[in-house]
Design a protein around this motif. Structure first.
Motif, mmCIF file in Angstrom:
data_model
loop_
_atom_site.group_PDB
_atom_site.id
_atom_site.type_symbol
_atom_site.label_atom_id
_atom_site.label_comp_id
_atom_site.label_asym_id
_atom_site.label_seq_id
_atom_site.Cartn_x
_atom_site.Cartn_y
_atom_site.Cartn_z
ATOM 1 N N GLU A 4 32.642 -18.591 27.170
ATOM 2 C CA GLU A 4 32.931 -17.751 26.012
ATOM 3 C C GLU A 4 32.119 -16.472 26.110
ATOM 4 O O GLU A 4 30.974 -16.486 26.563
ATOM 5 N N PRO A 5 32.718 -15.362 25.700
ATOM 6 C CA PRO A 5 31.951 -14.105 25.738
ATOM 7 C C PRO A 5 30.770 -14.185 24.766
ATOM 8 O O PRO A 5 30.880 -14.765 23.688
ATOM 9 N N GLN A 6 29.663 -13.646 25.206
ATOM 10 C CA GLN A 6 28.470 -13.663 24.382
ATOM 11 C C GLN A 6 28.533 -12.565 23.335
ATOM 12 O O GLN A 6 29.015 -11.463 23.606
ATOM 13 N N ALA A 7 28.035 -12.899 22.142
ATOM 14 C CA ALA A 7 27.974 -11.908 21.073
ATOM 15 C C ALA A 7 26.902 -10.883 21.411
ATOM 16 O O ALA A 7 25.883 -11.210 22.027
ATOM 17 N N PRO A 8 27.131 -9.641 21.052
ATOM 18 C CA PRO A 8 26.116 -8.620 21.322
ATOM 19 C C PRO A 8 24.824 -8.926 20.560
ATOM 20 O O PRO A 8 24.849 -9.571 19.516
ATOM 21 N N LYS A 9 23.713 -8.456 21.085
ATOM 22 C CA LYS A 9 22.416 -8.700 20.466
ATOM 23 C C LYS A 9 22.027 -7.595 19.501
ATOM 24 O O LYS A 9 20.923 -7.571 19.002
ATOM 25 N N HIS A 10 22.925 -6.692 19.206
ATOM 26 C CA HIS A 10 22.660 -5.613 18.259
ATOM 27 C C HIS A 10 23.770 -5.602 17.219
ATOM 28 O O HIS A 10 24.860 -6.092 17.457
ATOM 29 N N LEU A 11 23.463 -5.082 16.048
ATOM 30 C CA LEU A 11 24.435 -5.067 14.962
ATOM 31 C C LEU A 11 25.510 -4.007 15.160
ATOM 32 O O LEU A 11 26.656 -4.203 14.804
ATOM 33 N N ARG A 44 27.306 0.430 5.398
ATOM 34 C CA ARG A 44 28.531 0.124 6.146
ATOM 35 C C ARG A 44 28.220 -0.626 7.445
ATOM 36 O O ARG A 44 29.009 -1.471 7.889
ATOM 37 N N LEU A 45 27.084 -0.337 8.056
ATOM 38 C CA LEU A 45 26.682 -1.093 9.246
ATOM 39 C C LEU A 45 26.447 -2.557 8.893
ATOM 40 O O LEU A 45 26.819 -3.456 9.647
ATOM 41 N N LEU A 46 25.838 -2.797 7.743
ATOM 42 C CA LEU A 46 25.627 -4.182 7.303
ATOM 43 C C LEU A 46 26.964 -4.869 7.039
ATOM 44 O O LEU A 46 27.163 -6.023 7.422
ATOM 45 N N ALA A 47 27.885 -4.169 6.380
ATOM 46 C CA ALA A 47 29.208 -4.741 6.124
ATOM 47 C C ALA A 47 29.925 -5.044 7.433
ATOM 48 O O ALA A 47 30.561 -6.104 7.587
ATOM 49 N N HIS A 48 29.829 -4.139 8.379
ATOM 50 C CA HIS A 48 30.452 -4.330 9.689
ATOM 51 C C HIS A 48 29.874 -5.562 10.390
ATOM 52 O O HIS A 48 30.614 -6.360 10.991
ATOM 53 N N ALA A 49 28.564 -5.712 10.316
ATOM 54 C CA ALA A 49 27.911 -6.860 10.953
ATOM 55 C C ALA A 49 28.396 -8.173 10.350
ATOM 56 O O ALA A 49 28.626 -9.151 11.066
ATOM 57 N N THR A 51 31.348 -8.604 8.698
ATOM 58 C CA THR A 51 32.781 -8.721 8.992
ATOM 59 C C THR A 51 33.030 -9.245 10.396
ATOM 60 O O THR A 51 33.937 -10.040 10.625
ATOM 61 N N HIS A 52 32.227 -8.812 11.340
ATOM 62 C CA HIS A 52 32.449 -9.192 12.738
ATOM 63 C C HIS A 52 31.588 -10.364 13.184
ATOM 64 O O HIS A 52 31.509 -10.654 14.380
ATOM 65 N N GLY A 53 30.948 -11.028 12.216
ATOM 66 C CA GLY A 53 30.220 -12.254 12.524
ATOM 67 C C GLY A 53 28.895 -12.076 13.227
ATOM 68 O O GLY A 53 28.370 -13.018 13.810
ATOM 69 N N HIS A 54 28.330 -10.882 13.172
ATOM 70 C CA HIS A 54 27.051 -10.639 13.841
ATOM 71 C C HIS A 54 25.857 -10.867 12.930
ATOM 72 O O HIS A 54 24.720 -10.778 13.377
ATOM 73 N N ALA A 55 26.120 -11.133 11.651
ATOM 74 C CA ALA A 55 25.041 -11.357 10.694
ATOM 75 C C ALA A 55 25.529 -12.311 9.617
ATOM 76 O O ALA A 55 26.706 -12.339 9.276
ATOM 77 N N ASN A 56 24.616 -13.072 9.098
ATOM 78 C CA ASN A 56 24.926 -14.009 8.026
ATOM 79 C C ASN A 56 24.952 -13.273 6.702
ATOM 80 O O ASN A 56 24.002 -12.571 6.362
ATOM 81 N N GLN A 57 26.040 -13.438 5.943
ATOM 82 C CA GLN A 57 26.194 -12.717 4.688
ATOM 83 C C GLN A 57 25.091 -13.065 3.688
ATOM 84 O O GLN A 57 24.625 -12.194 2.947
ATOM 85 N N ASP A 58 24.658 -14.314 3.649
ATOM 86 C CA ASP A 58 23.596 -14.683 2.713
ATOM 87 C C ASP A 58 22.293 -13.954 3.040
ATOM 88 O O ASP A 58 21.578 -13.511 2.136
ATOM 89 N N ASP A 59 22.011 -13.821 4.335
ATOM 90 C CA ASP A 59 20.797 -13.118 4.746
ATOM 91 C C ASP A 59 20.856 -11.640 4.375
ATOM 92 O O ASP A 59 19.866 -11.069 3.912
ATOM 93 N N ILE A 60 22.016 -11.023 4.568
ATOM 94 C CA ILE A 60 22.173 -9.598 4.251
ATOM 95 C C ILE A 60 22.044 -9.375 2.752
ATOM 96 O O ILE A 60 21.324 -8.473 2.307
ATOM 97 N N VAL A 61 22.731 -10.187 1.954
ATOM 98 C CA VAL A 61 22.664 -10.027 0.498
ATOM 99 C C VAL A 61 21.239 -10.247 0.010
ATOM 100 O O VAL A 61 20.734 -9.493 -0.830
ATOM 101 N N GLN A 62 20.562 -11.246 0.544
ATOM 102 C CA GLN A 62 19.179 -11.496 0.128
ATOM 103 C C GLN A 62 18.276 -10.329 0.527
ATOM 104 O O GLN A 62 17.398 -9.927 -0.234
ATOM 105 N N ALA A 63 18.510 -9.778 1.700
ATOM 106 C CA ALA A 63 17.712 -8.627 2.139
ATOM 107 C C ALA A 63 17.935 -7.430 1.216
ATOM 108 O O ALA A 63 16.982 -6.715 0.870
#
Length: 117
Positions: A4-11, A44-49, A51-63
């Motif tokens: 499987e292709p690896q997810a990028p390590k940056h947002l 918008r970068l956070l929303a993009h992350a 949307t594309h599964g690069h970040a957990n929504q709970d973590d972003i909202v809490q941050a």
């Protein structure tokens, strides 16, 4: 065997920056017009992350909550409301008071939004 292709390590990858029209300068020559688009781009970068599964929504909202982003945004609206009222000698002048009330109400609603999260 397939891998499987690896997810990028940056947002996100910033490919360009657009500079808005200059509207006002800070005391040190900086451009206020650059601040709001930069803040919007960061969100918008956070929303993009998310949307594309690069970040957990709970973590972003809490941050966002921990950083009091809603309070900062509400502070801008409240300051704008005060500035509008400071422009007039008549606090009952509808042209000024309506705009100030709308800004103040918006600030209150922004603060209230995060109570529901």
């Amino acid at each position: 065997m397939t891998s499987e292709p690896q997810a990028p390590k940056h947002l996100a990858t910033i490919t360009s920056i657009e500079t808005p029209a200059r509207t006002s300068l800070t005391a040190d020559g900086g451009d206020f017009a650059d601040l709001a688009p930069a803040a919007a781009a960061a969100l918008r970068l956070l929303a993009h992350a998310i949307t594309h599964g690069h970040a957990n929504q709970d973590d972003i909202v809490q941050a966002l909550q921990d950083a009091n982003v809603h309070e900062a945004f509400a502070d801008v609206l409240a300051a704008a409301s005060n500035a509008v009222m400071n422009e007039t000698d008549d606090p009952y002048d509808v042209d000024y008071s309506l705009a100030a009330d709308n800004l103040s109400g918006a600030a209150s609603q922004v603060r209230g939004i995060f109570r529901w999260i």
